[in-house]
Design an enzyme around this catalytic site. Sequence first.
Site, PDB file in Angstrom:
ATOM      1  N   ARG A   1       5.925 -29.732 -12.347  1.00  0.00           N
ATOM      2  CA  ARG A   1       5.152 -30.344 -13.439  1.00  0.00           C
ATOM      3  C   ARG A   1       5.384 -31.838 -13.501  1.00  0.00           C
ATOM      4  O   ARG A   1       4.538 -32.611 -13.956  1.00  0.00           O
ATOM      5  CB  ARG A   1       5.529 -29.680 -14.769  1.00  0.00           C
ATOM      6  CG  ARG A   1       4.639 -30.048 -15.941  1.00  0.00           C
ATOM      7  CD  ARG A   1       5.014 -29.266 -17.191  1.00  0.00           C
ATOM      8  NE  ARG A   1       6.413 -29.368 -17.548  1.00  0.00           N
ATOM      9  CZ  ARG A   1       6.973 -30.438 -18.112  1.00  0.00           C
ATOM     10  NH1 ARG A   1       6.259 -31.509 -18.381  1.00  0.00           N
ATOM     11  NH2 ARG A   1       8.268 -30.456 -18.403  1.00  0.00           N
TER      12      ARG A   1
ATOM     13  N   HIS B   1      21.034 -21.507 -16.562  1.00  0.00           N
ATOM     14  CA  HIS B   1      20.429 -22.666 -17.222  1.00  0.00           C
ATOM     15  C   HIS B   1      21.158 -22.937 -18.540  1.00  0.00           C
ATOM     16  O   HIS B   1      21.561 -21.997 -19.238  1.00  0.00           O
ATOM     17  CB  HIS B   1      18.942 -22.404 -17.522  1.00  0.00           C
ATOM     18  CG  HIS B   1      18.008 -22.958 -16.490  1.00  0.00           C
ATOM     19  ND1 HIS B   1      17.069 -22.198 -15.828  1.00  0.00           N
ATOM     20  CD2 HIS B   1      17.851 -24.238 -16.015  1.00  0.00           C
ATOM     21  CE1 HIS B   1      16.385 -22.970 -14.988  1.00  0.00           C
ATOM     22  NE2 HIS B   1      16.835 -24.213 -15.089  1.00  0.00           N
TER      23      HIS B   1
ATOM     24  N   CYS C   1      15.359 -26.343 -10.020  1.00  0.00           N
ATOM     25  CA  CYS C   1      16.360 -25.296 -10.285  1.00  0.00           C
ATOM     26  C   CYS C   1      15.977 -23.992  -9.611  1.00  0.00           C
ATOM     27  O   CYS C   1      16.797 -23.367  -8.927  1.00  0.00           O
ATOM     28  CB  CYS C   1      16.552 -25.099 -11.782  1.00  0.00           C
ATOM     29  SG  CYS C   1      17.483 -26.454 -12.534  1.00  0.00           S
TER      30      CYS C   1
ATOM     31  N   GLU D   1      20.021 -16.412 -15.132  1.00  0.00           N
ATOM     32  CA  GLU D   1      18.725 -16.118 -14.541  1.00  0.00           C
ATOM     33  C   GLU D   1      18.772 -14.845 -13.699  1.00  0.00           C
ATOM     34  O   GLU D   1      19.685 -14.642 -12.906  1.00  0.00           O
ATOM     35  CB  GLU D   1      18.257 -17.286 -13.665  1.00  0.00           C
ATOM     36  CG  GLU D   1      18.066 -18.593 -14.431  1.00  0.00           C
ATOM     37  CD  GLU D   1      16.894 -18.552 -15.409  1.00  0.00           C
ATOM     38  OE1 GLU D   1      16.100 -17.599 -15.358  1.00  0.00           O
ATOM     39  OE2 GLU D   1      16.795 -19.495 -16.221  1.00  0.00           O
TER      40      GLU D   1
HETATM   41  N1  PCA Z   1      16.993 -28.758 -14.400  1.00  0.00           N
HETATM   42  C1  PCA Z   1      15.748 -28.771 -13.646  1.00  0.00           C
HETATM   43  C2  PCA Z   1      16.101 -29.381 -12.329  1.00  0.00           C
HETATM   44  C3  PCA Z   1      17.448 -29.979 -12.482  1.00  0.00           C
HETATM   45  C4  PCA Z   1      17.947 -29.471 -13.756  1.00  0.00           C
HETATM   46  O1  PCA Z   1      19.073 -29.658 -14.214  1.00  0.00           O
HETATM   47  C5  PCA Z   1      15.121 -27.391 -13.553  1.00  0.00           C
HETATM   48  O2  PCA Z   1      15.323 -26.545 -14.448  1.00  0.00           O
HETATM   49  O3  PCA Z   1      14.400 -27.130 -12.590  1.00  0.00           O
END
Ligand code: PCA
Length: 206
Positions: free
Chosen positions: A82, A159, A135, A72
Amino acid sequence: MTVLLTGFEPFDGAAVNPSWEAVKLVPGVRAVQLPCVFGRALEHLRAAVLEHDPAVVVCVGQAGGRPDVTVERVAVNIDDARIPDNAGRQPIDEPVVPGGPAAYFATLPVKACAAAARTAGVPASVSQSAGTFVCNHVFYGLMHLIATERPGIRGGFVHVPFAPEQVLGRAGPSMPVTMVAEALTAIVAAAVSVEGDLRLVGGSLH
Ligand code: PCA
């Protein structure tokens, strides 16, 4: 050099979170699990940073539906959920840090990190949005902590796709957690060794 990696507990009714399963497999780092709860996740992250005094912090989360590992680039000062978090909270259009800047860039070399994962054989790219759920909340909180209290830390967010067992019986992209761990290992190595960033094509049109 101490490296702190965090992964998340499962959320949204899932049995596992591949971010935590993969983080546990990365050698030579401190691994900490964060709750998928606004606010509390940042308290745990802050305690881990104070305890381990890391030079590099990479927080990792699940991005179900993405086909590759994504490094990111930017965290935004918005909580806009959401779905409810694991404590049932669902903030809408609230700042992560009231009065904080609109956004922070990762201080990881994001292009070099994505390239390192690809060199290790794992599809990876730079992402321009970590979403507006827990996140992004943790990513923004990490970068705010770095900007205001720990300017030496190289920090950012990665991610990762669903694990294969999460998509059985329905069409959708997934990646084995061992492969995700190989990407994270390569990303950590790049974060520790690459000064500045690499000038590579890696933007997106939308
Ligand atoms: N993914 C979510 C929150 C925790 C996770 O592993 C996100 O992308 O916000």
